[in-house]
Design an enzyme around this catalytic site. Structure first.
Site, PDB file in Angstrom:
ATOM      1  CE  LYS A   1      -0.188  -4.560   3.100  1.00 34.79           C
ATOM      2  NZ  LYS A   1      -0.604  -5.899   2.589  1.00 34.79           N
TER       3      LYS A   1
ATOM      4  CB  THR B   1      -0.902   0.002   1.267  1.00 35.60           C
ATOM      5  OG1 THR B   1      -1.454   1.306   1.439  1.00 35.60           O
ATOM      6  CG2 THR B   1      -0.112  -0.326   2.533  1.00 35.60           C
ATOM      7  CG  ASP B   2      -1.065   4.991  -1.009  1.00 35.48           C
ATOM      8  OD1 ASP B   2      -1.628   4.355  -0.098  1.00 35.48           O
ATOM      9  OD2 ASP B   2      -1.643   5.907  -1.640  1.00 35.48           O
ATOM     10  CD  GLU B   3      -3.341   3.475   4.241  1.00 38.57           C
ATOM     11  OE1 GLU B   3      -3.232   3.457   5.468  1.00 38.57           O
ATOM     12  OE2 GLU B   3      -4.407   3.285   3.647  1.00 38.57           O
TER      13      GLU B   3
ATOM     14  CE1 TYR C   1      -3.365  -2.577   5.915  1.00 36.21           C
ATOM     15  CE2 TYR C   1      -3.179  -0.233   5.399  1.00 36.21           C
ATOM     16  CZ  TYR C   1      -3.298  -1.558   4.984  1.00 36.21           C
ATOM     17  OH  TYR C   1      -3.335  -1.837   3.627  1.00 36.21           O
TER      18      TYR C   1
HETATM   19  P1  NAD Z   1      -9.944  -7.153   2.712  1.00 32.89           P
HETATM   20  O1  NAD Z   1      -9.875  -6.833   4.162  1.00 32.89           O
HETATM   21  O2  NAD Z   1     -11.190  -6.883   1.950  1.00 32.89           O
HETATM   22  O3  NAD Z   1      -9.626  -8.725   2.503  1.00 32.89           O
HETATM   23  C1  NAD Z   1      -8.589  -9.367   3.191  1.00 32.89           C
HETATM   24  C2  NAD Z   1      -8.802 -10.874   3.012  1.00 32.89           C
HETATM   25  O4  NAD Z   1      -7.727 -11.556   3.670  1.00 32.89           O
HETATM   26  C3  NAD Z   1     -10.104 -11.400   3.625  1.00 32.89           C
HETATM   27  O5  NAD Z   1     -10.754 -12.265   2.716  1.00 32.89           O
HETATM   28  C4  NAD Z   1      -9.638 -12.142   4.875  1.00 32.89           C
HETATM   29  O6  NAD Z   1     -10.499 -13.235   5.220  1.00 32.89           O
HETATM   30  C5  NAD Z   1      -8.263 -12.632   4.434  1.00 32.89           C
HETATM   31  N1  NAD Z   1      -7.363 -12.891   5.559  1.00 32.89           N
HETATM   32  C6  NAD Z   1      -7.142 -12.101   6.649  1.00 32.89           C
HETATM   33  N2  NAD Z   1      -6.258 -12.679   7.462  1.00 32.89           N
HETATM   34  C7  NAD Z   1      -5.882 -13.855   6.883  1.00 32.89           C
HETATM   35  C8  NAD Z   1      -4.984 -14.880   7.241  1.00 32.89           C
HETATM   36  N3  NAD Z   1      -4.260 -14.825   8.380  1.00 32.89           N
HETATM   37  N4  NAD Z   1      -4.842 -15.933   6.404  1.00 32.89           N
HETATM   38  C9  NAD Z   1      -5.556 -16.023   5.266  1.00 32.89           C
HETATM   39  N5  NAD Z   1      -6.445 -15.060   4.879  1.00 32.89           N
HETATM   40  C10 NAD Z   1      -6.605 -14.002   5.682  1.00 32.89           C
HETATM   41  O7  NAD Z   1      -8.686  -6.433   2.076  1.00 32.89           O
HETATM   42  P2  NAD Z   1      -8.543  -5.754   0.639  1.00 32.89           P
HETATM   43  O8  NAD Z   1      -9.074  -4.390   0.690  1.00 32.89           O
HETATM   44  O9  NAD Z   1      -9.039  -6.698  -0.394  1.00 32.89           O
HETATM   45  O10 NAD Z   1      -6.959  -5.643   0.557  1.00 32.89           O
HETATM   46  C11 NAD Z   1      -6.176  -6.686  -0.031  1.00 32.89           C
HETATM   47  C12 NAD Z   1      -4.723  -6.316   0.070  1.00 32.89           C
HETATM   48  O11 NAD Z   1      -4.495  -5.075  -0.588  1.00 32.89           O
HETATM   49  C13 NAD Z   1      -4.231  -6.123   1.509  1.00 32.89           C
HETATM   50  O12 NAD Z   1      -2.948  -6.687   1.614  1.00 32.89           O
HETATM   51  C14 NAD Z   1      -4.190  -4.618   1.687  1.00 32.89           C
HETATM   52  O13 NAD Z   1      -3.190  -4.248   2.617  1.00 32.89           O
HETATM   53  C15 NAD Z   1      -3.849  -4.163   0.289  1.00 32.89           C
HETATM   54  N6  NAD Z   1      -4.325  -2.815  -0.046  1.00 32.89           N
HETATM   55  C16 NAD Z   1      -5.670  -2.521   0.010  1.00 32.89           C
HETATM   56  C17 NAD Z   1      -6.106  -1.240  -0.350  1.00 32.89           C
HETATM   57  C18 NAD Z   1      -7.572  -0.863  -0.345  1.00 32.89           C
HETATM   58  O14 NAD Z   1      -7.903   0.283  -0.667  1.00 32.89           O
HETATM   59  N7  NAD Z   1      -8.474  -1.759  -0.018  1.00 32.89           N
HETATM   60  C19 NAD Z   1      -5.195  -0.277  -0.763  1.00 32.89           C
HETATM   61  C20 NAD Z   1      -3.838  -0.612  -0.787  1.00 32.89           C
HETATM   62  C21 NAD Z   1      -3.436  -1.893  -0.452  1.00 32.89           C
HETATM   63  P1  TYD Z   2     -10.441   4.309   4.667  1.00 28.41           P
HETATM   64  O1  TYD Z   2     -11.439   3.906   3.642  1.00 28.41           O
HETATM   65  O2  TYD Z   2     -10.534   3.717   6.033  1.00 28.41           O
HETATM   66  O3  TYD Z   2      -9.003   4.053   4.019  1.00 28.41           O
HETATM   67  P2  TYD Z   2      -7.531   4.514   4.551  1.00 28.41           P
HETATM   68  O4  TYD Z   2      -7.634   4.932   5.952  1.00 28.41           O
HETATM   69  O5  TYD Z   2      -6.751   3.245   4.390  1.00 28.41           O
HETATM   70  O6  TYD Z   2      -7.093   5.604   3.626  1.00 28.41           O
HETATM   71  O7  TYD Z   2     -10.488   5.885   4.819  1.00 28.41           O
HETATM   72  C1  TYD Z   2     -10.322   6.734   3.719  1.00 28.41           C
HETATM   73  C2  TYD Z   2     -10.363   8.148   4.230  1.00 28.41           C
HETATM   74  O8  TYD Z   2     -11.690   8.429   4.705  1.00 28.41           O
HETATM   75  C3  TYD Z   2      -9.446   8.397   5.406  1.00 28.41           C
HETATM   76  O9  TYD Z   2      -8.911   9.722   5.300  1.00 28.41           O
HETATM   77  C4  TYD Z   2     -10.357   8.289   6.614  1.00 28.41           C
HETATM   78  C5  TYD Z   2     -11.679   8.804   6.088  1.00 28.41           C
HETATM   79  N1  TYD Z   2     -12.889   8.229   6.703  1.00 28.41           N
HETATM   80  C6  TYD Z   2     -13.885   9.058   7.215  1.00 28.41           C
HETATM   81  O10 TYD Z   2     -13.772  10.299   7.167  1.00 28.41           O
HETATM   82  N2  TYD Z   2     -14.987   8.491   7.750  1.00 28.41           N
HETATM   83  C7  TYD Z   2     -15.149   7.142   7.833  1.00 28.41           C
HETATM   84  O11 TYD Z   2     -16.201   6.665   8.372  1.00 28.41           O
HETATM   85  C8  TYD Z   2     -14.126   6.299   7.297  1.00 28.41           C
HETATM   86  C9  TYD Z   2     -14.250   4.806   7.368  1.00 28.41           C
HETATM   87  C10 TYD Z   2     -13.005   6.885   6.735  1.00 28.41           C
END
Ligand code: NAD
Ligand code: TYD
Length: 351
Positions: A169, A140-142, A165
């Site tokens: 990562k 992630t970019d975070e 988090y």
């Molecule tokens: P999500 O939370 O929707 O899904 C995570 C999945 O991992 C779930 O199906 C969960 O059951 C499974 N999981 C959790 N712990 C586990 C374990 N110990 N063993 C096996 N499976 C397990 O997450 P997402 O949004 O789909 O994100 C996927 C990946 O992308 C993550 O690594 C996250 O850090 C990264 N990412 C997500 C975003 C975003 O905006 N959602 C952005 C940047 C990076």
């Molecule tokens: P989020 O979707 O949790 O992603 P991330 O924290 O990984 O960027 O949040 C996106 C942005 O929205 C973040 O700046 C936090 C804000 N946010 C709210 O303002 N209200 C909310 O209820 C949530 C879940 C997030």
């Protein structure tokens, strides 16, 4: 035939990626290993449950015995590690599980992949692997921390994560990199910005706001709502990962972003307007501790070196996403029962 281990494929991005890969590549076998935490929903994958190219295994990425058995059985040549605890707010409340899944789990996968792919598994100094193998860590970019009002994240930046988090990562990124530097394991790390699209658990900003707005519930905006995120439609993320699997240079890190910087409040107002509701639903609540102010991805490396480009504008991606949540309320209802509700109430009351 390519044999892929996809971890976390019952979650948001992993499930979209499995659909994308099965639709795009005929000659492929996918094993989806997922622990089915609150964020993993098997019903999402029901459309492909009878596809002979796809299998599901319930299990934890920390379980080395299971990983070993799966590598023996399926002879994977590619691992894409999506499995993670992924929600910043949860990591503030309960950080422990983030460290075990995101760090220890990643290292367990690396360890088993290294042993199965190395041509001399018992020789710790052998850096030669079967040809065509790849470990792709979805990051992630975070991990870069927060930006001021200018500048963008580039791959060479130091890692300065601010939440449990993002710290977990970043730690995973470092151990993945170390497996490349020390053992020569063929790896890539991708760092993408905030994703949105179908099947995202309604605890993240966009699906939560759509869900609440449809029900005329309050829309909790943290602080002044002027924090900026750089939004990426999930299908663009899937095509970028596919590109890195095919063309990524071993050991390289690739940023993935869609050039869509938006303040949160603007995103929320876009949703309100698309659903024909009123801005009075917005409720400014207490800010998130350690809240990163701005993310912005410089995607020059992946676009110029690997030829990937995002195809979705924010407007088209949002229209499709809102439409999907309107037409799939049963999915949202199913995933937001039980444990999630307790958590949500707790978070919301704290604010
Ligand atoms: P999500 O939370 O929707 O899904 C995570 C999945 O991992 C779930 O199906 C969960 O059951 C499974 N999981 C959790 N712990 C586990 C374990 N110990 N063993 C096996 N499976 C397990 O997450 P997402 O949004 O789909 O994100 C996927 C990946 O992308 C993550 O690594 C996250 O850090 C990264 N990412 C997500 C975003 C975003 O905006 N959602 C952005 C940047 C990076
Ligand atoms: P989020 O979707 O949790 O992603 P991330 O924290 O990984 O960027 O949040 C996106 C942005 O929205 C973040 O700046 C936090 C804000 N946010 C709210 O303002 N209200 C909310 O209820 C949530 C879940 C997030």
């Amino acid at each position: 035939m390519k044999s892929l281990l996809i971890t976390g494929g019952a979650g948001f991005i992993g499930s979209n990626f499995i659909f994308y890969m099965l639709a795009k590549h005929r000659d492929i076998r996918i094993v989806n290993l997922d622990a089915l935490t609150y964020a993993g929903n098997l019903s999402t994958l029901s459309p492909i449950s009878n596809d002979p190219r796809y299998s599901f295994v319930k299990g934890n990425i920390c379980d080395r015995t299971l990983l070993d058995a799966l590598f023996n059985k399926f002879q994977f040549d590619t691992v894409v590690n999506f499995a993670a605890e992924s929600h910043v707010d949860r990591s503030i409340v309960e950080p422990d599980i983030f460290l075990s899944t995101n760090i220890i789990g990643t290292q367990a996968l690396l360890h088993i992949a290294k042993r199965h792919w190395n041509i001399e598994p018992d020789n710790k100094y052998c850096r030669v692997y079967r040809s065509g193998v790849k470990f792709l860590q979805v990051s992630t970019d975070e991990v870069y921390g927060t930006l001021g009002s200018s500048g963008m994240f580039v791959e060479e930046m130091p890692l300065l994560p601010n939440s449990p988090y993002s710290a977990s990562k970043a730690s995973a990124d470092l151990i993945v990199r170390a497996y490349h530097e020390t053992y020569g394991l063929p790896i890539n790390i991708t760092r993408c910005s905030n994703n949105y699209g179908a099947f995202q658990f309604p605890e993240k900003l966009i699906p939560l706001m759509i869900h609440n707005c449809m029900l005329d519930k309050k829309l909790p905006v943290y602080g002044d709502g002027m924090q900026i995120r750089d939004w990426l439609y999930v299908e663009d993320h899937c095509s970028a990962i596919d590109t890195v699997i095919c063309k990524g240079i071993d050991g390289h890190i690739y940023n993935i972003g869609g050039n869509n910087e938006k303040p949160n409040i603007e995103v929320v107002k876009t949703i309100i307007s698309a659903l024909g509701k009123d801005n009075s639903l917005i409720e400014h609540v207490k800010d998130r501790p350690g809240h990163d102010r701005r993310y912005a991805i410089d995607n020059t490396k992946i676009t110029t070196q690997l030829g990937w480009t995002p195809e979705w504008t924010f407007e088209s991606g949002m229209a499709k996403t809102i439409d999907w949540y309107q037409n799939n309320q049963a999915w949202t209802d199913k995933v937001t029962s039980g444990e999630y509700l307790d958590y949500y109430e707790k978070m919301y009351l704290q604010n």
